[in-house]
Write a protein that holds these residues in place. Structure first.
Motif, PDB file in Angstrom:
ATOM      1  N   ARG A 137      19.474  52.423  30.507  1.00  0.00           N
ATOM      2  CA  ARG A 137      20.649  52.116  31.339  1.00  0.00           C
ATOM      3  C   ARG A 137      21.181  50.712  31.087  1.00  0.00           C
ATOM      4  NH1 ARG A 137      19.863  54.827  37.338  1.00  0.00           N
ATOM      5  NH2 ARG A 137      20.284  56.964  36.672  1.00  0.00           N
ATOM      6  N   ARG A 138      20.293  49.819  30.678  1.00  0.00           N
ATOM      7  CA  ARG A 138      20.775  48.476  30.336  1.00  0.00           C
ATOM      8  C   ARG A 138      21.737  48.540  29.147  1.00  0.00           C
ATOM      9  NH1 ARG A 138      15.584  46.663  31.515  1.00  0.00           N
ATOM     10  NH2 ARG A 138      15.597  45.392  33.397  1.00  0.00           N
TER      11      ARG A 138
ATOM     12  N   TYR B 196      28.260  41.609  41.247  1.00  0.00           N
ATOM     13  CA  TYR B 196      27.274  42.469  41.909  1.00  0.00           C
ATOM     14  C   TYR B 196      26.910  43.643  40.997  1.00  0.00           C
ATOM     15  CZ  TYR B 196      24.837  43.775  46.208  1.00  0.00           C
ATOM     16  OH  TYR B 196      23.874  44.024  47.147  1.00  0.00           O
ATOM     17  N   CYS B 197      27.930  44.191  40.335  1.00  0.00           N
ATOM     18  CA  CYS B 197      27.658  45.300  39.410  1.00  0.00           C
ATOM     19  C   CYS B 197      26.772  44.822  38.260  1.00  0.00           C
ATOM     20  CB  CYS B 197      28.964  45.881  38.885  1.00  0.00           C
ATOM     21  SG  CYS B 197      29.868  46.769  40.165  1.00  0.00           S
TER      22      CYS B 197
ATOM     23  N   TRP C 246      24.544  42.517  38.507  1.00  0.00           N
ATOM     24  CA  TRP C 246      23.195  42.419  39.077  1.00  0.00           C
ATOM     25  C   TRP C 246      22.557  43.811  39.144  1.00  0.00           C
ATOM     26  CZ3 TRP C 246      21.057  44.310  43.703  1.00  0.00           C
ATOM     27  CH2 TRP C 246      19.776  43.810  44.005  1.00  0.00           C
ATOM     28  N   LEU C 247      23.356  44.800  39.554  1.00  0.00           N
ATOM     29  CA  LEU C 247      22.828  46.170  39.614  1.00  0.00           C
ATOM     30  C   LEU C 247      22.407  46.666  38.224  1.00  0.00           C
ATOM     31  CD1 LEU C 247      25.342  47.895  42.078  1.00  0.00           C
ATOM     32  CD2 LEU C 247      22.950  47.363  42.510  1.00  0.00           C
ATOM     33  N   LYS C 248      23.025  46.105  37.188  1.00  0.00           N
ATOM     34  CA  LYS C 248      22.669  46.507  35.822  1.00  0.00           C
ATOM     35  C   LYS C 248      21.547  45.644  35.255  1.00  0.00           C
ATOM     36  CE  LYS C 248      24.497  49.304  33.583  1.00  0.00           C
ATOM     37  NZ  LYS C 248      24.192  50.744  33.394  1.00  0.00           N
ATOM     38  N   GLY C 249      20.929  44.843  36.091  1.00  0.00           N
ATOM     39  CA  GLY C 249      19.713  44.166  35.662  1.00  0.00           C
ATOM     40  C   GLY C 249      19.854  42.682  35.379  1.00  0.00           C
ATOM     41  N   LEU C 250      21.076  42.145  35.474  1.00  0.00           N
ATOM     42  CA  LEU C 250      21.221  40.696  35.257  1.00  0.00           C
ATOM     43  C   LEU C 250      20.696  39.941  36.479  1.00  0.00           C
ATOM     44  CD1 LEU C 250      24.869  40.491  33.854  1.00  0.00           C
ATOM     45  CD2 LEU C 250      22.744  40.514  32.545  1.00  0.00           C
ATOM     46  N   SER C 251      20.303  38.688  36.252  1.00  0.00           N
ATOM     47  CA  SER C 251      19.958  37.851  37.403  1.00  0.00           C
ATOM     48  C   SER C 251      21.254  37.507  38.144  1.00  0.00           C
ATOM     49  CB  SER C 251      19.269  36.567  36.935  1.00  0.00           C
ATOM     50  OG  SER C 251      20.206  35.760  36.258  1.00  0.00           O
ATOM     51  N   ARG C 252      21.104  37.022  39.374  1.00  0.00           N
ATOM     52  CA  ARG C 252      22.307  36.712  40.157  1.00  0.00           C
ATOM     53  C   ARG C 252      23.189  35.679  39.464  1.00  0.00           C
ATOM     54  NH1 ARG C 252      22.370  38.702  45.347  1.00  0.00           N
ATOM     55  NH2 ARG C 252      20.403  39.631  45.979  1.00  0.00           N
TER      56      ARG C 252
ATOM     57  N   GLN D  78      33.546  45.674  35.267  1.00  0.00           N
ATOM     58  CA  GLN D  78      32.205  45.956  35.796  1.00  0.00           C
ATOM     59  C   GLN D  78      31.289  46.530  34.718  1.00  0.00           C
ATOM     60  OE1 GLN D  78      33.917  47.098  40.217  1.00  0.00           O
ATOM     61  NE2 GLN D  78      32.944  48.678  39.020  1.00  0.00           N
TER      62      GLN D  78
END
Lengths: 247, 405
Positions: free
Chosen positions: A76-77, A100-101, A103-109, A148
């Motif tokens: 998914r990444r 936010y999207c 972050w949902l895909k695995g990035l840090s904030r 996104q």
């Protein structure tokens, strides 16, 4: 780095079987999945994105099969998916939603926040980054959805009807974006529109009722148009011919 | 959520002025009174979490194939609400913080339970927000949370209050602590709700969502089982090893919170003991140590406690119950002991029925000290057993019919 469907079978509970042992490989930089409504384009992209689980068969990306949790996350990444329906989230500004999207895909904030502005600039929404996402027009929201998908810099970007509702100017932005994006990612676009076919895509998959009717290069697809067809009408007539045959 | 925080914190600040802890000089009581504010904090947090659940659902839809797990997304959406819960809890604690020098600190067990309960409301609110449209989810989470935290206070049986720890607010005097069963039950209940909420959010199919309710039900069942033997009081006796006790009879113990009042307590106790001694009254050697319930007990509390220690407690199991005169005699004897201990009649009427005080005041003026002592000892003997029928002859003259004959 091919994205491969192997013997994928999928059924909807109500409408029955859609794909029956579908085998398909995506490897060109920019592929379009063409087909009428109900052909299975969105489901195909949903399965490719692992948002929809097939009944049997498997999908793999460069040999990576998303069977277990870790592989699924890695898969998914590398794969972004822009669903057909664009969603603005109340209370979030455009940049916040894009971050936010990420972050949902695995990035840090912090990483997601930093990359969000770059993604917005790529879709020419950088100047609207501070606006409430719900206040964007339909076309702007669709570009935000593309941002996104770009924020975490995936190697595959799946776009479900990305040009629906875009005016000619915004479609121009979209074409430029595809041209730029193909340098860094492979792209699959689903659509039932043939307008921009010959300027954007390398490969055409034509789908109807869950079956592949054409899987080949753009020129071989355009070659299905009747002889003597004007250049601007070739895509439309080739498509009509396939769909007409199916009907 | 930004506008919820000042409203919630303002409500707490306003309402705190109308509510006092059981004992403001005892950290446990000062911490426990904060559970009353769960009625505000929990619904506010549940509502905010429902809103975040709704937003998370939209964001997950926007992304389509997130890398983060549902639990991680839940935590990511809920942590600002958690900050609100901690801030509100901290504000309540700050508003009730005892005077400097009060020994000990906040009751960590009560505070932890309170925060875990808030986590449960947040998790449940988030799950509701993920499951329902926002116009349904936010009111549903708010009302549900409010009912759980508030309606329980007015409902029977007692376990309804205990499993939500909503009955803790009037805990405790300095000789009590919060009952460990109540805290444990509330934690088990909260953990069950949290696990259910996490499973509901993570479930992909309807059957799994329905099955996800099971941990919540199991947690509730275990919590009810834990508190079922308890009565209404959510308290347990405090371990006497924390107190400092005198030698001799009776043993008088003071808690660390009573250290600043120790001289006053000691002086009052010595005075009361001297008065009892001069009247011929002795404490039994086997008596339990005497402790006082408040951090700064006044003269009346000291006398009442020492009188209470002298009089026999009701026999636990009288198969035929108690005759009416039993309680008359008990009250008259209490009144007589109050006056003997040095309380004036006006003060004694604050803790005993005025007609009883009047009757024994007349007796004290008309009877000799030996007669009074004889009457007192006859009364003690009579109250110690399960009496039946008419009162002993020695007590008849000072029962409810009036003063001494």
């Amino acid at each position: 780095m091919p994205l491969v469907f192997e013997n994928v079978t999928f059924s909807y509970r109500r409408s029955g079987r859609l794909f029956d042992r579908l085998t398909l490989s995506f490897h060109d930089p920019v592929t379009v999945v063409l087909g009428p409504n109900g052909a299975g384009k969105s489901t195909l992209l949903g399965i490719a994105a692992t948002a929809i689980r097939p009944d049997s068969g498997r999908v793999s990306l460069d040999g990576l099969v998303p069977a277990r949790k870790r592989e699924l996350a890695a898969y998914r990444r590398r794969v972004s998916w822009i669903p057909q329906q664009v969603t603005a989230v109340p209370g979030l500004r455009v940049r916040e939603q894009v971050a936010y999207c990420g972050w949902l895909k695995g990035l840090s904030r912090s990483e997601a926040w930093d990359r969000s502005i770059r993604a917005l600039e790529r879709v020419e929404l950088g100047d609207l980054a501070g606006r409430a996402s719900g206040k964007l027009s339909g076309g702007q929201q669709r570009r935000m959805a593309i941002a996104q998908a770009l924020v975490h810099e995936a190697s595959w970007v799946l776009m479900d009807e990305p040009t629906a509702g875009l005016d000619p100017g915004q479609r121009q932005v979209f074409r430029r974006l595809i041209a730029e994006l193909r340098e860094t990612a492979q792209i699959i676009v689903s659509t039932h529109q043939t307008d921009d076919l010959d300027t954007v895509f390398d490969h055409v998959v034509l789908l109807a009722h869950g079956r592949v009717h054409h899987d080949g290069g753009l020129q071989s697809f355009l070659g299905m148009a009747p002889e003597g067809t004007p250049e601007t009408k070739r895509a439309e007539l080739a498509y009509a011919r396939y769909v007409g045959n199916e009907a | 959520m930004i506008w919820v925080a000042p409203v919630l914190l303002g409500l707490i600040a306003i309402y705190a002025g109308d509510t006092q802890p059981e004992d403001g000089g005892y950290w446990t009581a000062a911490t426990a009174v904060g559970t009353l504010f769960l009625s505000f904090t929990a619904p506010a947090c549940a509502a905010c979490a429902a809103w975040e659940g709704f937003r998370s659902r939209r964001l997950l839809h926007a992304v389509g194939n997130p890398v983060r797990s549902s639990t991680r997304v839940m935590v990511g959406g809920c942590w600002p609400v958690g900050v609100l819960a901690v801030t509100a809890t901290g504000l309540v604690l700050w508003l009730y913080v005892p005077e400097p020098g009060t020994p000990g600190g906040p009751d960590v067990a009560i505070l932890g339970t309170e925060l875990l309960i808030l986590c449960a409301h947040i998790a449940a609110g988030y799950a509701v927000g993920r499951a329902f449209p926002v116009v349904i989810a936010v009111p549903l989470a708010t009302m549900g949370s409010f009912l759980v935290t508030t309606a329980g206070l007015g409902l029977e049986p007692a376990w309804i209050r205990h499993i939500g720890a909503t009955n803790l607010y009037n805990c405790c005097t300095v000789e009590e602590i919060a009952a460990p069963e109540v805290l444990f039950a509330a934690c088990v209940f909260a953990v069950g709700v949290i696990v259910s909420a996490v499973l509901i959010v993570s479930a992909r199919v309807l059957v799994a969502r329905v099955a996800a309710v099971l941990p919540g039900l199991a947690g509730t069942a275990i919590a009810v089982w834990l508190v079922l033997p308890l009565d209404w009081e959510p308290t347990a006796p405090r371990d006497l090893s924390a107190a400092e006790c005198t030698d001799g009879t009776p043993r008088v113990c003071t808690w660390p919170e009573q250290e600043s009042s120790a001289d006053t307590i000691q002086a009052s106790v010595t005075d009361v003991l001297a008065r009892f001694e001069s009247a011929g009254i002795r404490y039994a050697d086997s008596m339990d140590p005497i402790t006082f319930a408040h951090s700064s007990p006044g003269r009346i509390e000291i006398v009442a406690t020492m009188v209470g220690a002298l009089l026999p407690t009701e026999p636990a199991d009288c198969p035929l119950g108690y005759p009416e005169w039993y309680f008359d005699v008990h009250e008259r004897m209490s009144s007589w002991l109050y006056l003997t201990a040095g309380l004036d009649a006006g003060t004694a009427e604050g803790v005993a029925a005025p007609e009883n005080v009047e009757a024994v005041r007349a007796m004290r003026s008309e009877w000799s000290p030996a007669e009074q002592l004889s009457w007192y000892e006859a009364g003690v003997d009579a109250l110690r057993e399960c009496p039946q029928g008419e009162p002993p002859a020695a007590l008849r003259s000072v029962t409810a019919s009036g003063g001494p004959s």
